[in-house]
Design a protein around this motif. Sequence first.
Motif: not given
Length: 211
Positions: A35-40, A44-48, A55-59, A132-134
């Motif tokens: 999850l953290r790797d995907l967020a990076e 979104l690595d600073d997302e709570p 938020e990841l599902l939106r992107r 588009l996704n970020t």
Amino acid sequence: APLVLEANENIAHDRDRLRELAGKRDRSDEDEAWLRDLAERYFLDDEPDDELAAELLRRVDAVPPSLALAQAAVESGWSTSRFADMGNALFGQWTWGGDGITPAEQRDHLGDYKIKAFDSPEQSIAAYMHNLNTHRSYEGFRDERARVRASGKELDGTTLAGTLTSYSEKGQEYVDMLRSVIRVNRLEPTDGTYLRDMKPVMLVPVGEGSD
């Protein structure tokens, strides 16, 4: 078109695992690391932690093939542009620094920008979808896509094209152009297509000039 479908399948693979983990209470260390790797990757690595999955599902979601094909056609001049020829630049993405192709009529007031070059069309398509996704300029695209998803409808390029006024300086004229390309070239059915499971076929050029 097959490369667009493949890029969407790669995104869908991550989205399927993400949806599974979003509803999972006890995640393993491996799950959390993924999850953290995907967020990076999606910036979104600073997302709570309590907001990360949502938020990841939106992107982490697909781009309608009809929209991707229309934008590739418009941005690359139907693959005849110098940028497409020299650098597989199908979507006119800008870059400052790094590898890129300098426009013949570069506008000085915008800095030393270039058109980002890629080693292959696959890389260009993946980078376009990631953009588009970020990127913050396409927040409206992601919002509308999430709304369509929540309504239970299928994504379609004509609808989502309306959110891309920021992709070009032409604004609404650009949106109208994309919708025209989709309509005239009958690209709508591509939004419901998928790749069939089969062995890849390798075409090898032979004869004079094949090297």
